[in-house]
Scaffold this motif. Structure first.
Motif, PDB file in Angstrom:
ATOM      1  N   ARG A 162       1.009  -1.348   0.456  1.00  0.00           N
ATOM      2  CA  ARG A 162      -0.132  -0.076   0.320  1.00  0.00           C
ATOM      3  C   ARG A 162       0.666   1.164  -0.233  1.00  0.00           C
ATOM      4  O   ARG A 162       0.541   2.136  -0.894  1.00  0.00           O
ATOM      5  CB  ARG A 162      -0.866  -0.400   1.694  1.00  0.00           C
TER       6      ARG A 162
ATOM      7  N   LEU B 264       0.703   4.423  -2.649  1.00  0.00           N
ATOM      8  CA  LEU B 264       0.139   5.827  -2.349  1.00  0.00           C
ATOM      9  C   LEU B 264       1.544   6.906  -2.753  1.00  0.00           C
ATOM     10  O   LEU B 264       1.339   7.992  -3.255  1.00  0.00           O
ATOM     11  CB  LEU B 264      -0.103   5.781  -0.570  1.00  0.00           C
TER      12      LEU B 264
ATOM     13  N   TYR C 173       1.938   6.976  -6.300  1.00  0.00           N
ATOM     14  CA  TYR C 173       0.245   7.453  -6.582  1.00  0.00           C
ATOM     15  C   TYR C 173       0.304   9.358  -6.641  1.00  0.00           C
ATOM     16  O   TYR C 173      -0.008  10.161  -6.740  1.00  0.00           O
ATOM     17  CB  TYR C 173      -0.578   7.525  -5.404  1.00  0.00           C
ATOM     18  N   TYR C 174       0.754   9.376  -4.618  1.00  0.00           N
ATOM     19  CA  TYR C 174       1.561  10.874  -5.139  1.00  0.00           C
ATOM     20  C   TYR C 174       2.107  11.447  -5.977  1.00  0.00           C
ATOM     21  O   TYR C 174       2.050  12.739  -5.918  1.00  0.00           O
ATOM     22  CB  TYR C 174       1.962  10.950  -3.543  1.00  0.00           C
TER      23      TYR C 174
ATOM     24  N   ASN D  67      -7.439   3.833   4.837  1.00  0.00           N
ATOM     25  CA  ASN D  67      -7.144   4.010   3.254  1.00  0.00           C
ATOM     26  C   ASN D  67      -7.690   4.613   2.710  1.00  0.00           C
ATOM     27  O   ASN D  67      -6.181   5.231   2.117  1.00  0.00           O
ATOM     28  CB  ASN D  67      -7.175   2.111   3.214  1.00  0.00           C
ATOM     29  N   ILE D  68      -8.568   5.319   2.562  1.00  0.00           N
ATOM     30  CA  ILE D  68      -9.294   5.965   1.992  1.00  0.00           C
ATOM     31  C   ILE D  68      -8.703   7.426   1.615  1.00  0.00           C
ATOM     32  O   ILE D  68      -8.556   8.264   0.910  1.00  0.00           O
ATOM     33  CB  ILE D  68     -11.187   5.162   2.192  1.00  0.00           C
TER      34      ILE D  68
ATOM     35  N   TYR E  77      -5.991   8.374   3.349  1.00  0.00           N
ATOM     36  CA  TYR E  77      -4.760   8.327   2.772  1.00  0.00           C
ATOM     37  C   TYR E  77      -4.787   8.590   1.453  1.00  0.00           C
ATOM     38  O   TYR E  77      -4.322   9.287   0.918  1.00  0.00           O
ATOM     39  CB  TYR E  77      -3.917   6.917   3.116  1.00  0.00           C
ATOM     40  N   PHE E  78      -5.581   7.772   0.292  1.00  0.00           N
ATOM     41  CA  PHE E  78      -5.366   8.506  -1.181  1.00  0.00           C
ATOM     42  C   PHE E  78      -6.061  10.076  -1.453  1.00  0.00           C
ATOM     43  O   PHE E  78      -5.902  10.197  -2.082  1.00  0.00           O
ATOM     44  CB  PHE E  78      -5.650   6.944  -1.959  1.00  0.00           C
TER      45      PHE E  78
END
Length: 190
Positions: free
Chosen positions: A32, A36, A39-40, A169-170, A172-173
């Motif tokens: 994860r 992330l 993603y970031y 987790n949501i 964090y996104f």
């Protein structure tokens, strides 16, 4: 003595299963955090390209200075990368695997003992304690996951844990979007 042997074998087996859950959780967290980070980074990359190509288009959503937003996003990415790396989830998962592998060997040894004496029980228990002392402990969530199939109350606790886990987790996104937008608005007003 047979009941004591069975009790020790069950304790070893339960601990082994809980450590397997711990390993799976740590591997998930490692994956994860990798996702992330990518993603970031993509968020910042896309935002940088858009800011370079169409700087004026950000005024539509209330962002006067996209450079400031990029700066804040980069700081968040840097901080998250350090945070993510400091937890060393992959290494910890490897250690959990080594722990439950050692517990498996002890489990086989304890089950194979035909006649179990009090000395043998003490020896097995000492080995068990030594194995546990060499590794980090699991979390309560790992215990709940193992026990959830056996007890309705434990199952409910585990469901509550899952809800919190996926909610975080949501978050964090969504976090980079929320923080950068809020900070940009706050810094713009100063």
């Amino acid at each position: 003595m047979e009941k004591l042997k069975e009790k020790i074998c069950n304790r070893i087996w339960n601990t082994k299963k809980i450590r397997m859950c711990s390993e799976a959780r740590l591997l998930f967290l490692d994956k994860r955090n990798l996702i992330l980070n990518v993603y970031y980074s993509l968020f910042i990359l896309v935002f940088s390209v858009l800011a370079y190509v169409k700087k004026d288009s950000f005024r539509i959503i209330g962002i006067e200075d996209p450079d400031l937003l990029l700066l804040v996003s980069s700081i968040i990415l840097f901080t998250f990368s350090i945070y993510s790396y400091s937890h060393s989830f992959k290494e910890r998962a490897d250690r959990m695997k080594k722990c439950y592998t050692e517990l498996s060997k002890l489990e086989v040894e304890s089950e194979a003992a035909e006649s179990i004496s009090s000395e043998k029980i003490t020896e097995i228990n000492n080995k068990y304690q030594e194995i546990l002392n060499n590794y980090e402990n699991q979390l309560e969530e790992d215990y709940l996951k193992t026990k959830a199939s056996k007890n309705f109350e434990e199952w409910l606790k585990y469901i509550c844990y899952l809800f919190k886990f996926y909610l975080f987790n949501i978050v964090y996104f969504l976090l980079p979007f929320l923080i950068t937008y809020i900070l940009t608005i706050l810094l713009k007003n100063n």
